[in-house]
Scaffold this motif. Structure first.
Motif, PDB file in Angstrom:
ATOM      1  N   PRO A 102       0.831  -1.087  -0.552  1.00  0.00           N
ATOM      2  CA  PRO A 102       0.351   0.022  -0.221  1.00  0.00           C
ATOM      3  C   PRO A 102       0.672   1.684  -0.192  1.00  0.00           C
ATOM      4  O   PRO A 102       1.086   2.021   1.260  1.00  0.00           O
ATOM      5  CB  PRO A 102      -0.754   0.004   1.354  1.00  0.00           C
ATOM      6  N   ASP A 108      -1.285   1.245   6.025  1.00  0.00           N
ATOM      7  CA  ASP A 108      -2.444   0.328   6.320  1.00  0.00           C
ATOM      8  C   ASP A 108      -2.244  -1.315   7.050  1.00  0.00           C
ATOM      9  O   ASP A 108      -1.746  -2.149   6.793  1.00  0.00           O
ATOM     10  CB  ASP A 108      -3.308  -0.693   4.838  1.00  0.00           C
ATOM     11  N   TYR A 111      -3.758  -4.338   5.621  1.00  0.00           N
ATOM     12  CA  TYR A 111      -2.359  -5.389   4.770  1.00  0.00           C
ATOM     13  C   TYR A 111      -1.685  -5.835   5.865  1.00  0.00           C
ATOM     14  O   TYR A 111      -0.808  -6.643   5.805  1.00  0.00           O
ATOM     15  CB  TYR A 111      -1.477  -3.984   4.370  1.00  0.00           C
TER      16      TYR A 111
END
Length: 625
Positions: A102, A108, A111
């Protein structure tokens, strides 16, 4: 009019535009213009030069030719990590390559949760399945459950009329030498797998070599920048000295002071640059030398540490495999060491699984980052853009990653170029006024408002050595006429000092070998981008990721093989133990001759001392269980 000069007098000609032509303009792609107030021309205190609103400015230049960056080609290790199936927190696997790094939101949490869930799968398998299964396996082999359990559930592998079966028997049954051979091969296989760590060592050694080269390159660059800065300072000092020695008329003091001020600004910035660099080149050189001299030693130690876990397990097993097995404690060396090895193996399974979790986490994240469609350098620029508030740093990173657009560092050097532009503008505009003693101007020309850009069209300049020179503040013959002009004073500056200023300015700002051109050249994208590419593409995405992949491959292999060897060694250890038990039972049979056949563990003589029969029976039960 054509200037009339004495024989041998040479007027230096300044190039146009006055800034660094071609190289600097193409590299930095910007121009500058400014407005300045001219000085006053001699001929009375009420005579003042008009304001020159627009001096010569750099001519338009074409856009800079971008440096041809080399696209990054992902290695097999990057593809492997990026292509791993991912475990969602909810417990669902995703397809290969479905998760990209990302770059727009590197924080994130979804993730990283997915990466962590995937990376910790080996540890979960070890703790939830492998170790409990191994303990259950040992429990069944040791007969912790009653024989009727096996018979009741009809376990053909485990049960027999005597509570024995393939699971509870040693293998290869009755062949202790063959059992030792199997163990020898198994433990040697574990050691052989750990040799794969040598590939990690080679990758890290190559990594350190590249880092050393980078440090040397940056050190050389900083040394060059420091040399250019010092050269700027020296050259600016010469310009200032020449400006002080111009010895112009008082009405030209503003112009000579402007030259001195501009050279002082250059000298000041040059000192600041040199002070900022300081001892950095020497420190970087020391770091590079330390890596070159001691890097391999550190890498070897780290490689041994990585391989130590699996090798230590294998060494303990080899000691048990090759050791003598006696008939009773404490000379039961082989079975004792093998039991210790398996107990140690349980701990090693957990430690190796933890290492795998860390290696997989780092490998997956770096693999996704390096596999970004735009390339790792552009991905790094995107990460900085989303996370860093410093626009200058983001712009700089984006420029050096792509070599497209204008170099943001040009703004820092703009001050020096403006100072040089100011000097060259003054010298170019006042060239004739500076170096001549007086001039004969057309009577129609307003000498009260002399324009440096047009004065040469209406006046003829004379040096002090010219025999045709007019007399200052008197009428003169202009352009072949008779008493049709007025003779006014010019600057009367030293031609030697003027020539020296022009020469030093040319060297400072225009010469390809000069300090300003060289300073700018060090920050060209063609110099910085290859260094960044080596650091990010080669060191991080090639060597680091390749090392992580080798470590994952080695540790997964060692984990699986070690677990299988622990199971195999349990069977083989029983064979070795039983082979020596048979010899001990034969000796015990000889000792039992003539002993009361119904003796129990509680038989004593009249004095309360256990009989020989009791002692032998007690010893048998103790050894057997």
């Amino acid at each position: 009019e054509t200037s009339s000069e004495a024989p041998g007098f040479e007027v230096p000609t300044l190039p146009t535009p006055p800034l660094v032509k071609g190289v600097l303009k193409a590299a930095w792609g910007y121009g500058s213009s400014h407005t300045r107030q001219t000085g006053r021309q001699r001929g009375g205190s009420d005579r003042s030069w008009h304001t020159v609103a627009s001096m010569s400015s750099p001519s338009p230049t074409p856009s800079p030719t971008p440096w041809a960056t080399t696209p990054y080609e992902p290695t097999s290790a990057v593809d492997h990590f990026h292509g791993l199936l991912r475990m969602r927190v909810a417990g669902v696997f995703t397809g290969a390559k479905s998760d990209a790094f990302p770059v727009d939101d590197p924080a994130d949490t979804d993730y990283y949760a997915s990466v962590a869930a995937t990376a910790f799968i080996p540890l979960g398998v070890v703790l939830i399945f492998m170790i409990p299964f191994y303990w259950t396996f040992l429990c069944c082999r040791n007969g912790c459950c009653h024989d009727t359990f096996y018979r009741r559930f009809g376990c053909m592998c485990c049960s027999s009329a005597k509570g024995e079966g393939c699971l509870r028997n040693g293998h290869p049954k009755g062949h202790p030498l063959l059992a030792r051979g199997v163990l020898l091969v198994s433990f040697c296989l574990v050691i052989g797998l750990n040799v794969g760590i040598d590939n990690v060592r080679l990758e890290v050694s190559e990594l350190l070599l590249k880092v050393s080269e980078l440090l040397d390159g940056v050190s050389d660059m900083m040394s060059d920048l420091n040399d250019y800065a010092l050269d700027m300072n020296v050259t600016a000092g010469k310009i200032s000295s020449y400006a002080s020695a111009l010895d112009c008329a008082d009405d030209y003091s503003d112009q000579t002071e402007s030259i001195s001020d501009a050279s002082g600004t250059i000298a000041e910035y040059a000192v600041l640059i040199s002070d900022s660099i300081g001892t950095l080149p020497r420190e970087l050189g020391k770091m590079s030398d330390n890596i070159a001299e001691n890097g391999d030693t550190y890498v070897n130690y780290a490689g041994l540490a990585l391989a130590a876990l699996g090798v230590l397990y294998a060494v303990l097993g080899l000691l048990g495999t090759l050791c003598f097995e006696g008939k009773q404690n404490p000379v039961r060396c082989a079975t004792g060491w093998l039991a210790t090895t398996n107990a140690f193996g349980v701990l090693m399974l957990i430690i190796i699984a933890l290492l795998l979790a860390g290696e997989l986490t780092a490998g997956i994240v770096l693999g996704d980052f390096c596999a970004a469609d735009a390339g790792p350098l552009n991905a790094l620029a995107s990460v900085m853009e989303s996370q860093v508030d410093d626009d200058e740093a983001v712009g700089m990173m984006s420029f050096y990653a792509t070599c497209q657009g204008t170099n943001p560092l040009s703004a820092y050097l703009d001050t020096q170029q403006e100072a040089v532009t100011n000097m060259t503008d003054i010298l170019d505009s006042y060239k004739d006024l500076f170096i001549h003693t007086n001039m004969c101007c057309d009577s129609a020309y307003d000498t009260d408002n002399i324009d440096p850009d047009t004065v040469a069209d209406s006046c003829t300049f004379y040096s002090a050595s010219n025999p045709s020179a007019c007399t200052t503040n008197s009428v003169c013959d202009y352009s072949g006429g008779t008493n049709n002009g007025g003779c006014v004073a010019a600057g009367g500056c030293s031609n030697t000092s003027y020539t020296g200023i022009v020469k030093e300015i040319n060297y400072l700002a225009i010469d390809d070998d000069g300090p300003l051109v060289g300073f700018f050249a060090e920050f060209a994208c063609s110099e910085i981008n290859p260094k960044l590419a080596k650091l990010v593409n080669e060191v991080m995405c090639d060597n680091v990721v390749e090392s992580l992949w080798w470590m994952v491959a080695v540790h997964i292999s060692v984990l699986v093989i070690m677990y299988l060897v622990m199971i195999v060694s349990s069977f083989a250890r029983q064979v070795i133990y039983e082979a020596n038990m048979k010899g001990r039972d034969d000796d015990l049979s000889n000792e039992m001759k003539g002993v009361y056949p119904k003796a129990t563990a509680n038989t004593v003589d009249a004095e309360g001392v256990p009989t020989k029969s009791t002692r032998l029976v007690s010893k048998f039960y103790k050894d057997a269980y």
